[in-house]
Design a protein around this motif. Structure first.
Motif, PDB file in Angstrom:
ATOM      1  N   ALA A 121     -43.721  16.020  14.160  1.00 28.85           N
ATOM      2  CA  ALA A 121     -43.449  16.061  15.595  1.00 28.85           C
ATOM      3  C   ALA A 121     -43.031  17.476  15.975  1.00 28.85           C
ATOM      4  O   ALA A 121     -42.358  18.169  15.205  1.00 28.85           O
ATOM      5  N   SER A 122     -43.434  17.919  17.159  1.00 30.13           N
ATOM      6  CA  SER A 122     -43.163  19.301  17.571  1.00 30.13           C
ATOM      7  C   SER A 122     -41.673  19.602  17.617  1.00 30.13           C
ATOM      8  O   SER A 122     -41.261  20.756  17.457  1.00 30.13           O
ATOM      9  N   SER A 123     -40.826  18.590  17.806  1.00 30.11           N
ATOM     10  CA  SER A 123     -39.380  18.813  17.888  1.00 30.11           C
ATOM     11  C   SER A 123     -38.778  19.177  16.535  1.00 30.11           C
ATOM     12  O   SER A 123     -37.667  19.706  16.466  1.00 30.11           O
ATOM     13  N   GLY A 174     -50.453   7.318   8.708  1.00 29.29           N
ATOM     14  CA  GLY A 174     -49.011   7.327   8.479  1.00 29.29           C
ATOM     15  C   GLY A 174     -48.179   7.646   9.700  1.00 29.29           C
ATOM     16  O   GLY A 174     -47.067   8.171   9.581  1.00 29.29           O
ATOM     17  N   GLY A 175     -48.701   7.332  10.872  1.00 34.18           N
ATOM     18  CA  GLY A 175     -47.948   7.610  12.088  1.00 34.18           C
ATOM     19  C   GLY A 175     -48.133   9.014  12.621  1.00 34.18           C
ATOM     20  O   GLY A 175     -47.629   9.343  13.708  1.00 34.18           O
ATOM     21  N   ALA A 176     -48.831   9.878  11.878  1.00 34.76           N
ATOM     22  CA  ALA A 176     -49.064  11.241  12.354  1.00 34.76           C
ATOM     23  C   ALA A 176     -50.055  11.217  13.513  1.00 34.76           C
ATOM     24  O   ALA A 176     -50.988  10.412  13.531  1.00 34.76           O
ATOM     25  N   PRO A 177     -49.873  12.070  14.508  1.00 37.06           N
ATOM     26  CA  PRO A 177     -50.849  12.129  15.595  1.00 37.06           C
ATOM     27  C   PRO A 177     -52.177  12.655  15.093  1.00 37.06           C
ATOM     28  O   PRO A 177     -52.269  13.247  14.019  1.00 37.06           O
ATOM     29  N   GLU A 178     -53.227  12.415  15.857  1.00 37.75           N
ATOM     30  CA  GLU A 178     -54.547  12.939  15.509  1.00 37.75           C
ATOM     31  C   GLU A 178     -54.452  14.441  15.258  1.00 37.75           C
ATOM     32  O   GLU A 178     -53.845  15.175  16.033  1.00 37.75           O
TER      33      GLU A 178
END
Length: 378
Positions: A121-123, A174-178
């Motif tokens: 995530a970018s955060s 695994g829940g990672a974005p495209e």
């Protein structure tokens, strides 16, 4: 990782030759059904991560002549090999005293703990880390055939052909974005749940009858670099045990690729005739991405070889045997795309070894070679 330990990859296979049983051979004539063999296999294999990516690293970058330090790979102490489990069920059949042979195999392969260099995530503020977060499915059929057309003292002719199918799909990321695994920012190779590995994503334009841009589908699925049908062909001919001819080839269907050379030509102001309608030449390349995606079906003849043994009367008793031959590799290549589909690449470095291909850039086909042979036995 630190606590992974021993990795075991078990394999087991069973086969049963039904046609060797007396009750079968007594009931079924060999000149009708001469061979029946049942097969079942299960096995696991692993693909190990890139060395050292399990460690937390510091990145060193030069700035004004001195080294500077930033956060590198965050590391993953639980990193381990991805694991692929494959199940195969098959049958081998022989007809007409094995003049016709057919092998049929159904396979299902599932990769767990798949290694993806997926973003956080970018955060989080960390760069991509190779992680065991994916699941990939491959399933399909393998069909091989062999036909003994002629088989006597003078002439022999055997034809072989195979067809393989595969359906490749990312079950989970695994829940990672495209995320991108290669290509351009406006036309790339991506990983997304429910689609093939490295599918091609970009804008899909639709042109009106006058060639103007009618509509654009953003972030569309433009195809897959993984062929869903492929196989081989071969011919083996002999005449009086003196002359032999062998021809082999391969083919594939159902895949797509990007003509990168033509993309760069477009950026350089060169328009390829027939690719973009004249009334749409001023449109943004972001909206035109799909025009550079081509079908990569091909048929390639890999090898043609011809050998002949000279009759003994031509060289009398001085020489035992003389063979002359001629061989051509890569004599014929027929492909639908404007580039050779077999010499493409994408994303291999960034993805720790994964590269679905699909981007033809500055590449050439394998060379055509000719080889003449003279073999003398004294």
């Amino acid at each position: 990782g630190e606590s992974i330990g021993l990795q075991a990859f078990p394999k087991v296979g069973l086969s049963y030759s039904l046609s060797d049983e007396d009750f079968f051979s007594n009931a079924v004539p060999a000149n009708i059904l001469s061979n029946v063999k049942l097969r079942a296999n299960y096995g696991q294999a692993g693909n190990f991560p890139t060395p050292f990516v399990n460690e937390r690293l510091i990145a060193v970058n030069p700035f004004l002549g001195v080294p500077t330090y930033t956060f590198g790979v965050p590391g993953d102490p639980n990193l381990k090999p991805e694991r692929t489990a494959t199940t195969e069920l098959g049958i081998d059949l022989g007809f007409l005293t094995n003049r016709i042979n057919v092998q049929i195999t159904k396979f299902e392969s599932n990769t767990t703990d798949a290694l993806f260099n997926a973003p956080f995530a970018s955060s989080v503020g960390q760069i991509n880390q190779l992680r065991n977060i994916g699941e990939i499915s491959n399933e399909g059929w393998e069909i091989g055939t062999s036909f003994v057309v002629l088989d006597n003292d003078n002439v022999g002719l055997t034809l072989n052909a195979s067809l393989n199918t595969v359906e490749n799909k990312v079950i989970s990321s695994g829940g990672a974005p495209e995320f991108n695994v290669g290509g351009f920012t406006f036309l790339g190779s991506f990983v997304k749940e429910g689609l093939p590995l490295g599918y091609l994503r970009g804008s899909k334009p639709t042109f009106a009858a006058d060639g103007s841009l009618e509509s654009v589908q953003q972030n569309a699925n433009l195809g897959s670099p993984i062929a869903d049908r492929f196989g081989t062909l071969s011919l083996n001919f002999t005449y009086k045990k003196r002359l032999s001819l062998f021809v082999s080839g391969d083919y594939q269907q159902g895949a797509q690729g990007v003509a990168v050379d033509d993309v760069l030509r477009y950026f350089g102001g060169v328009q390829d005739e027939g690719r973009i309608p004249e009334n749409s030449l001023d449109e943004s390349f972001f909206d035109l991405a799909g025009v550079w995606v081509e079908d990569t079906d091909y048929l390639k003849i890999r090898n043609i070889s011809l050998f002949y043994t000279l009759p003994a009367k031509l060289h009398r008793n001085l020489i035992k045997k003389v063979d002359v031959g001629f061989n051509v590799t890569n004599p014929f290549n027929y492909f639908k795309s404007s580039f050779d589909p077999e010499v493409t690449g994408a994303g291999i470095g960034a993805q720790g070894g994964f590269g679905a291909g699909g981007f033809g850039f500055g590449t050439e086909s394998a060379p055509r070679t000719y080889l003449a042979t003279l073999r003398v036995s004294l």
